[in-house]
Enzyme design. Sequence first.
Site, PDB file in Angstrom:
ATOM      1  N   ALA A   1      10.079  21.436  -9.069  1.00 62.74           N
ATOM      2  CA  ALA A   1       8.793  22.098  -8.843  1.00 62.74           C
ATOM      3  C   ALA A   1       7.696  21.090  -9.161  1.00 62.74           C
ATOM      4  O   ALA A   1       7.909  20.142  -9.921  1.00 62.74           O
ATOM      5  CB  ALA A   1       8.686  23.324  -9.743  1.00 62.74           C
TER       6      ALA A   1
ATOM      7  N   GLY B   1      13.854  22.414  -9.794  1.00 66.48           N
ATOM      8  CA  GLY B   1      13.815  23.298  -8.626  1.00 66.48           C
ATOM      9  C   GLY B   1      14.531  22.698  -7.417  1.00 66.48           C
ATOM     10  O   GLY B   1      15.047  23.424  -6.568  1.00 66.48           O
TER      11      GLY B   1
ATOM     12  N   GLU C   1      18.067  23.511  -7.918  1.00 64.81           N
ATOM     13  CA  GLU C   1      18.230  24.956  -7.687  1.00 64.81           C
ATOM     14  C   GLU C   1      18.160  25.274  -6.191  1.00 64.81           C
ATOM     15  O   GLU C   1      18.873  26.142  -5.694  1.00 64.81           O
ATOM     16  CB  GLU C   1      17.155  25.730  -8.469  1.00 64.81           C
ATOM     17  CG  GLU C   1      17.399  25.664  -9.976  1.00 64.81           C
ATOM     18  CD  GLU C   1      16.184  26.025 -10.803  1.00 64.81           C
ATOM     19  OE1 GLU C   1      15.123  25.375 -10.628  1.00 64.81           O
ATOM     20  OE2 GLU C   1      16.270  26.950 -11.620  1.00 64.81           O
TER      21      GLU C   1
ATOM     22  N   GLU D   1      14.203  20.472 -16.920  1.00 67.25           N
ATOM     23  CA  GLU D   1      13.078  21.308 -17.364  1.00 67.25           C
ATOM     24  C   GLU D   1      12.910  21.290 -18.879  1.00 67.25           C
ATOM     25  O   GLU D   1      11.805  21.321 -19.403  1.00 67.25           O
ATOM     26  CB  GLU D   1      13.265  22.762 -16.905  1.00 67.25           C
ATOM     27  CG  GLU D   1      13.060  22.987 -15.423  1.00 67.25           C
ATOM     28  CD  GLU D   1      14.345  22.853 -14.625  1.00 67.25           C
ATOM     29  OE1 GLU D   1      15.315  22.221 -15.116  1.00 67.25           O
ATOM     30  OE2 GLU D   1      14.379  23.370 -13.504  1.00 67.25           O
TER      31      GLU D   1
HETATM   32  N1  CAA Z   1       6.287  17.143  -9.696  1.00 65.90           N
HETATM   33  C1  CAA Z   1       5.210  16.431  -9.312  1.00 65.90           C
HETATM   34  N2  CAA Z   1       5.247  15.134  -8.971  1.00 65.90           N
HETATM   35  C2  CAA Z   1       6.442  14.517  -9.038  1.00 65.90           C
HETATM   36  C3  CAA Z   1       7.626  15.181  -9.438  1.00 65.90           C
HETATM   37  C4  CAA Z   1       7.512  16.569  -9.769  1.00 65.90           C
HETATM   38  N3  CAA Z   1       8.573  17.314 -10.120  1.00 65.90           N
HETATM   39  N4  CAA Z   1       8.643  14.303  -9.426  1.00 65.90           N
HETATM   40  C5  CAA Z   1       8.145  13.129  -8.999  1.00 65.90           C
HETATM   41  N5  CAA Z   1       6.814  13.242  -8.772  1.00 65.90           N
HETATM   42  C6  CAA Z   1       5.875  12.211  -8.310  1.00 65.90           C
HETATM   43  C7  CAA Z   1       5.471  11.258  -9.445  1.00 65.90           C
HETATM   44  O1  CAA Z   1       4.426  11.817 -10.211  1.00 65.90           O
HETATM   45  C8  CAA Z   1       5.040  10.048  -8.651  1.00 65.90           C
HETATM   46  O2  CAA Z   1       3.765  10.278  -8.118  1.00 65.90           O
HETATM   47  P1  CAA Z   1       2.633   9.100  -8.132  1.00 65.90           P
HETATM   48  O3  CAA Z   1       3.232   7.993  -7.323  1.00 65.90           O
HETATM   49  O4  CAA Z   1       1.463   9.760  -7.470  1.00 65.90           O
HETATM   50  O5  CAA Z   1       2.432   8.721  -9.562  1.00 65.90           O
HETATM   51  C9  CAA Z   1       6.001  10.026  -7.466  1.00 65.90           C
HETATM   52  O6  CAA Z   1       6.525  11.363  -7.361  1.00 65.90           O
HETATM   53  C10 CAA Z   1       7.187   9.087  -7.668  1.00 65.90           C
HETATM   54  O7  CAA Z   1       7.806   9.413  -8.901  1.00 65.90           O
HETATM   55  P2  CAA Z   1       8.147   8.328 -10.054  1.00 65.90           P
HETATM   56  O8  CAA Z   1       7.166   7.208 -10.005  1.00 65.90           O
HETATM   57  O9  CAA Z   1       8.279   9.067 -11.352  1.00 65.90           O
HETATM   58  O10 CAA Z   1       9.560   7.804  -9.532  1.00 65.90           O
HETATM   59  P3  CAA Z   1      10.759   7.191 -10.414  1.00 65.90           P
HETATM   60  O11 CAA Z   1      11.743   6.677  -9.438  1.00 65.90           O
HETATM   61  O12 CAA Z   1      10.241   6.281 -11.477  1.00 65.90           O
HETATM   62  O13 CAA Z   1      11.405   8.463 -11.180  1.00 65.90           O
HETATM   63  C11 CAA Z   1      12.253  10.730 -11.333  1.00 65.90           C
HETATM   64  C12 CAA Z   1      12.031   9.468 -10.449  1.00 65.90           C
HETATM   65  C13 CAA Z   1      13.269  10.397 -12.442  1.00 65.90           C
HETATM   66  C14 CAA Z   1      12.800  11.824 -10.434  1.00 65.90           C
HETATM   67  C15 CAA Z   1      10.908  11.137 -11.980  1.00 65.90           C
HETATM   68  O14 CAA Z   1       9.912  11.223 -10.950  1.00 65.90           O
HETATM   69  C16 CAA Z   1      10.943  12.479 -12.666  1.00 65.90           C
HETATM   70  O15 CAA Z   1      11.444  12.579 -13.764  1.00 65.90           O
HETATM   71  N6  CAA Z   1      10.401  13.533 -12.002  1.00 65.90           N
HETATM   72  C17 CAA Z   1      10.314  14.871 -12.587  1.00 65.90           C
HETATM   73  C18 CAA Z   1      11.648  15.589 -12.532  1.00 65.90           C
HETATM   74  C19 CAA Z   1      11.514  16.942 -13.219  1.00 65.90           C
HETATM   75  O16 CAA Z   1      11.210  17.040 -14.399  1.00 65.90           O
HETATM   76  N7  CAA Z   1      11.760  18.009 -12.446  1.00 65.90           N
HETATM   77  C20 CAA Z   1      11.706  19.397 -12.953  1.00 65.90           C
HETATM   78  C21 CAA Z   1      10.372  20.018 -12.637  1.00 65.90           C
HETATM   79  S1  CAA Z   1      10.167  21.625 -13.356  1.00 65.90           S
HETATM   80  C22 CAA Z   1      11.006  22.670 -12.357  1.00 65.90           C
HETATM   81  O17 CAA Z   1      11.598  22.275 -11.373  1.00 65.90           O
HETATM   82  C23 CAA Z   1      10.985  24.132 -12.744  1.00 65.90           C
HETATM   83  C24 CAA Z   1      11.927  24.998 -11.960  1.00 65.90           C
HETATM   84  O18 CAA Z   1      12.921  25.482 -12.480  1.00 65.90           O
HETATM   85  C25 CAA Z   1      11.644  25.336 -10.573  1.00 65.90           C
END
Ligand code: CAA
Length: 260
Positions: free
Chosen positions: A68, A111, A114, A134
Amino acid sequence: MEEAKLKYISVEHDGAVALVRIRREDQLNALNLALVDELVEVLEACDRDDAVRCIVLTGGPKAFAAGADIGEMAEMTAIGMKKLGQFRVWDRIRGVSKPILAAVNGFALGGGCELAMTCDLIIAGESARFGQPEVKLGVMPGAGGTQWWTRTLGKARALELLWTGDPITAEEAWRLGIVNKVVPDDRCVPEATEMARRIAERPPMAIRLIKEAVYQALDTTLQDGMEAERNLFYLLFATEDKSEGMRAFLEKRRPSFRGF
Ligand code: CAA
């Protein structure tokens, strides 16, 4: 929904298979509200379209979807989240009656994971990483993660994955039974499409009722499930595809199923 109006999703038709792609690659396909709304509209349109018999849902080479959209959620309050009810729309994905195969390369996190598990089958590229991070954000899965993992893995493995938030590889996901097949990344969409084509050749009503019966098995007693299955089985005797399938077997020829 008119395809020209789509911002985050594209659809290609290949015979009876619809290939639905999430396209927000610069943000690793993070699932913002507008994207999920579009996705649900597209999946429902495919479900209504008689020319489509099977759906393949995929993302990009680096991410199926990284979860998400954290930016959208960061300032939200509990009451705001409750009023928004952002996961209600996900129930409509489970309402799609046609088979949905997820073709997953790269990150399928939160998400995104999921979403893959909400699909019926998962074909994973070797680069795929599945996980529920999460907990590292101070929250927990909200789109079915605790339910899908526990039903598939059992309590102990599910809790380990949900508590640590650490991702697992495609190979491990296959061993644990959430993934149907692991293939080289460049074969992921072609293999999923190939499997979708095979399913699309089968009689659509039987495919649909099998899906209904299998999901019923996940949340009912054995006896209720048996009875539901029986009734769905009897119902298929009202279809021409049943007559065609059985006649073709007796006449030693290939059946041609028309969907009614
Ligand atoms: N939401 C918003 N933006 C996101 C995102 C997310 N879940 N995941 C990645 N992005 C964005 C980053 O902010 C970044 O944007 P900018 O270039 O504008 O800064 C871009 O995508 C590229 O990401 P990274 O630079 O972080 O890429 P990376 O290769 O270094 O890392 C990753 C990849 C490990 C997937 C890392 O992006 C990450 O940890 N993302 C978040 C994953 C996460 O926590 N997901 C759970 C979300 S909560 C949820 O999903 C609730 C639910 O149950 C529905």
